[in-house]
Write a protein that holds these residues in place. Structure first.
Motif, short mmCIF file in Angstrom:
data_model
loop_
_atom_site.label_atom_id
_atom_site.label_comp_id
_atom_site.label_asym_id
_atom_site.label_seq_id
_atom_site.Cartn_x
_atom_site.Cartn_y
_atom_site.Cartn_z
N ALA A 1 31.64 -17.61 6.64
CA ALA A 1 30.71 -16.48 7.13
C ALA A 1 30.28 -15.57 5.55
O ALA A 1 31.64 -15.24 5.49
N GLU A 2 29.39 -15.19 5.30
CA GLU A 2 29.30 -14.16 4.34
C GLU A 2 29.10 -12.87 5.00
O GLU A 2 29.50 -11.60 4.35
N VAL A 3 28.49 -12.62 6.25
CA VAL A 3 28.37 -11.53 6.95
C VAL A 3 28.73 -11.80 8.35
O VAL A 3 28.39 -12.65 8.94
N LEU A 4 29.69 -10.97 8.57
CA LEU A 4 30.20 -10.90 10.13
C LEU A 4 29.68 -9.73 10.92
O LEU A 4 30.18 -8.64 10.52
N MET A 5 29.11 -9.74 12.17
CA MET A 5 28.45 -8.78 12.56
C MET A 5 29.20 -9.04 14.48
O MET A 5 29.49 -9.86 14.77
N GLY A 6 29.44 -7.56 14.83
CA GLY A 6 30.02 -7.53 16.04
C GLY A 6 30.32 -6.07 16.51
O GLY A 6 30.06 -5.14 15.55
N ALA A 7 30.78 -6.06 17.68
CA ALA A 7 31.40 -4.81 18.13
C ALA A 7 32.56 -4.64 17.35
O ALA A 7 33.29 -5.35 17.10
N ALA A 8 32.94 -3.25 17.33
CA ALA A 8 34.42 -2.94 16.55
C ALA A 8 35.60 -3.83 17.30
O ALA A 8 36.30 -4.22 16.58
N ARG A 9 35.53 -3.78 18.54
CA ARG A 9 36.66 -4.53 19.29
C ARG A 9 36.82 -6.00 18.83
O ARG A 9 37.72 -6.44 18.76
N GLN A 10 35.43 -6.53 18.77
CA GLN A 10 35.47 -7.95 18.47
C GLN A 10 35.75 -8.38 17.12
O GLN A 10 36.53 -9.21 16.92
N PRO B 1 38.45 -11.97 6.81
CA PRO B 1 37.86 -13.06 5.87
C PRO B 1 37.32 -12.27 4.57
O PRO B 1 37.51 -10.79 4.75
N SER B 2 36.53 -12.98 3.88
CA SER B 2 36.15 -12.45 2.72
C SER B 2 34.55 -11.80 3.04
O SER B 2 33.82 -11.12 2.51
N ALA B 3 34.16 -12.15 4.34
CA ALA B 3 32.92 -11.79 4.76
C ALA B 3 32.71 -10.19 4.82
O ALA B 3 33.71 -9.42 5.08
N GLU B 4 31.36 -9.76 4.70
CA GLU B 4 31.09 -8.30 4.86
C GLU B 4 30.96 -8.09 6.40
O GLU B 4 30.49 -8.70 7.23
N ARG B 5 31.73 -7.10 7.04
CA ARG B 5 32.03 -7.08 8.35
C ARG B 5 30.67 -5.66 8.60
O ARG B 5 30.60 -4.55 8.03
N CYS C 1 27.10 -14.59 10.74
CA CYS C 1 27.92 -14.91 11.97
C CYS C 1 27.98 -13.72 12.88
O CYS C 1 28.46 -12.67 12.38
N VAL C 2 27.57 -13.92 13.96
CA VAL C 2 27.67 -12.95 15.18
C VAL C 2 28.70 -13.22 16.32
O VAL C 2 29.07 -14.15 16.57
N LEU C 3 29.53 -12.26 16.47
CA LEU C 3 30.69 -12.23 17.66
C LEU C 3 29.95 -11.87 18.83
O LEU C 3 29.28 -10.77 18.89
N ALA C 4 30.52 -12.54 19.86
CA ALA C 4 30.02 -12.13 21.32
C ALA C 4 31.12 -12.29 21.85
O ALA C 4 32.03 -13.00 21.88
#
Length: 426
Positions: free
Chosen positions: A49-58, A65-69, A93-96
Motif C-alpha cells: 500500500a501507498e496509503v494506509l487508512m484506519g482507526a488509530a488503534r488499527q 510500512p513505507s505507506a502514508e498513514r 488500503c483500508v483497515l477494518a
C-alpha cells in the motif's frame, strides 16, 4: 521477492487483483491478534500500500510500512468520499475490525464506490469468535449492533430462551444492556462480556443482568445474552397486535384486533417506508417497524402531546428510529420521502389528506384508511367508488363481567378501505 515483515516468500503473484491498482481500494480485516493473525495475502496488501487508512488503534497493530498513514476523522462518513478522492491514483488500503462486510467499513465503501472498485480480505468477525468461545451455533443466535444505535433497539429481540450477541459501541455498553434487561423484566438473563477477542489479553466476564457491575468494560467487547424472563414478565411478540397496554395513549389508539388486521393489509416488507398519518399513539408505525429491523416509518401527528407519547412508545418498544413529524396533514406531508405504504388513522374527512397520500405513494404502494364514524365511512365509500380497492367492516366484541356472569361488550365497528396504487384506478 521476500515479505519484509515475515521473511517468507510472498509477492504480487500470490494476490489476484481484479481491476487497475490505482482505482482499487483494498479493505483488510484485522483482529485483536494484529499482524500475527493476518493471512499472507493480507500482509502483502499492507506492505504494497501507498496509503494506509484506519482507526488509530488499527493502524497501531501494523508494523511501520513505507505507506502514508491516514487516521480516520470523526465523524467519518461525511469525510469518507473526500478522503478517497484525495488519494485517487494511489494504492489505497483500508483497515477494518474483523469482517469488513459485517457492520463494517467494507460495506460502506462498496455503497460509495461500487463493488468493482473494492476488494475485501476478511478476518473472522467478532460474532464468529464469540460463538466459537461460547459453543453457540451462529445460525441460532440473533445479532444486534449497538455500535451506532441506542440500547432500545434490543427490545424486539428479548424473548425467553433466546440467545443474543450484542455488538458494543464502547466499554459502557454492557452496563447499559444490563440496565435495559432489568427494566424490561429480564434481570435473570445470563450475560457474558467477551473482551479483546482473539488477542493475547482476551478475557470473559460473566454474571446476570440484575447483578451486573456498572463498571466499564474494555471498549473492544461483545455482549452475549441468554434471555431469561422474570416471573410475571409479559411477552411482546413481533407479530402485529401487541396488547393495548403496551402503548402510552390518551384513548386515541388503534385497538389490537383492528391493528393486526390493518397491518396485514399494509403488508410490511423489509426496507419499506410507511407514513402513519394522524398517528395518535403511533401504534401502527411502531408495529410496522417491529416487523423487520430495516423497516422505516414516519408518524404524522398534529398534537404535540401525542407526538411526544409516540416517541416514548417507539423507544419503549424497540424502534427509536421512528420519525415523528408534528403537524397537520396534508401540509405536514410536504417534503417527506415517498412511502411504500400509508395508513390514515385520523383525518380522513380533512380535505386533501387522502389525495395527498394517494399521490405520494410509490408504484404498487398500499393505502389503508380506517373509519369509525358515519361521516368518515362515507368518505371511504366515495374513494372506493373512485379508486376501487376493498372495503372491509370489522366488528369486535370482548368478554366482560355482567354482574356475576360474563357477556360480550362490542367495540365500535371499524370500516377499512384498502387500495393499491396502479390497481383498480378508474
Amino acid at each position: 521477492m521476500s515479505d519484509p515483515f515475515t521473511g517468507s516468500a510472498a509477492g504480487p503473484a500470490t494476490v489476484s487483483v481484479t481491476g487497475p491498482v490505482t482505482d482499487l481500494v483494498t479493505v483488510v480485516g484485522i483482529g485483536a491478534d494484529g499482524w500475527a493473525g493476518l493471512s499472507r495475502a493480507a500482509r502483502w496488501e499492507l506492505h504494497a500500500a501507498e496509503v494506509l487508512m484506519g482507526a488509530a488503534r488499527q493502524l497501531a497493530l501494523v508494523p511501520e510500512p513505507s505507506a502514508e498513514r491516514v487516521v480516520w476523522p470523526s465523524p467519518l462518513l461525511p469525510a469518507l468520499p473526500g478522503l478517497i478522492d484525495a488519494h485517487r491514483g494511489r494504492r489505497v488500503c483500508v483497515l477494518a475490525s474483523g469482517d469488513p462486510m459485517f457492520h463494517g467499513i467494507g460495506a460502506t465503501l462498496v455503497r460509495l464506490l461500487g463493488a468493482d472498485r473494492v476488494r475485501v480480505l476478511p478476518h473472522p468477525s467478532s460474532v464468529s469468535l464469540a460463538c466459537a468461545r461460547l459453543g453457540w451455533a451462529a445460525d441460532r443466535v440473533e445479532v444486534v449492533s449497538l455500535v451506532t444505535r441506542p440500547p432500545e433497539v434490543l427490545h424486539p429481540a428479548l424473548h425467553d430462551g433466546r440467545r443474543l450477541l450484542v455488538l458494543s459501541a464502547d466499554g459502557r455498553t454492557p452496563a447499559a444492556v444490563a440496565a435495559l434487561l432489568v427494566a424490561r423484566g429480564y434481570g435473570a438473563s445470563a450475560m457474558t462480556v467477551l473482551e479483546r477477542l482473539g488477542g493475547a489479553e482476551e478475557r470473559a466476564v460473566t454474571g446476570t443482568a440484575a447483578g451486573w457491575s456498572p463498571a466499564a468494560s474494555h471498549d473492544l467487547n461483545v455482549v452475549a445474552v441468554e434471555c431469561r424472563a422474570d416471573a410475571g414478565t409479559v411477552a411482546l411478540p413481533r407479530l402485529p397486535g401487541l396488547p393495548d397496554e403496551a402503548f402510552e395513549h390518551d384513548g386515541q389508539l388503534t385497538k389490537r384486533e383492528v391493528r393486526a388486521v390493518t397491518l396485514s393489509r399494509l403488508a410490511p416488507a423489509p426496507g419499506e417506508l410507511l407514513w402513519d398519518v394522524g398517528a395518535g399513539a403511533g401504534s401502527i408505525g411502531v408495529e410496522w417497524m417491529r416487523a423487520h429491523p430495516d423497516n422505516r416509518a414516519v408518524a404524522v401527528e398534529s398534537r404535540p402531546g401525542r407526538a411526544a407519547a409516540i416517541a416514548r412508545n417507539a423507544a419503549a418498544l424497540g424502534v427509536p428510529g421512528l420519525e415523528v413529524v408534528v403537524g397537520a396533514a396534508p401540509a405536514a406531508l410536504a417534503g417527506l420521502e415517498r412511502p411504500d405504504a400509508v395508513f390514515v388513522g385520523g383525518g380522513v374527512t380533512v380535505p386533501g389528506v387522502v389525495e395527498a397520500c394517494w399521490e405520494a405513494l410509490r408504484p404498487r404502494g398500499r393505502l389503508v384508511a380506517n373509519a369509525v364514524t358515519v361521516e368518515s365511512e362515507a368518505v371511504l365509500a366515495s374513494w372506493h367508488g373512485e379508486l376501487g380497492g376493498e372495503l372491509v367492516r370489522l366488528a369486535v366484541s370482548r368478554a366482560a363481567p355482567v354482574g356475576g356472569f360474563t357477556g360480550w361488550r362490542p367495540m365500535m365497528p371499524v370500516t377499512v378501505w384498502v387500495a393499491v396504487r396502479g390497481e383498480g384506478e378508474r
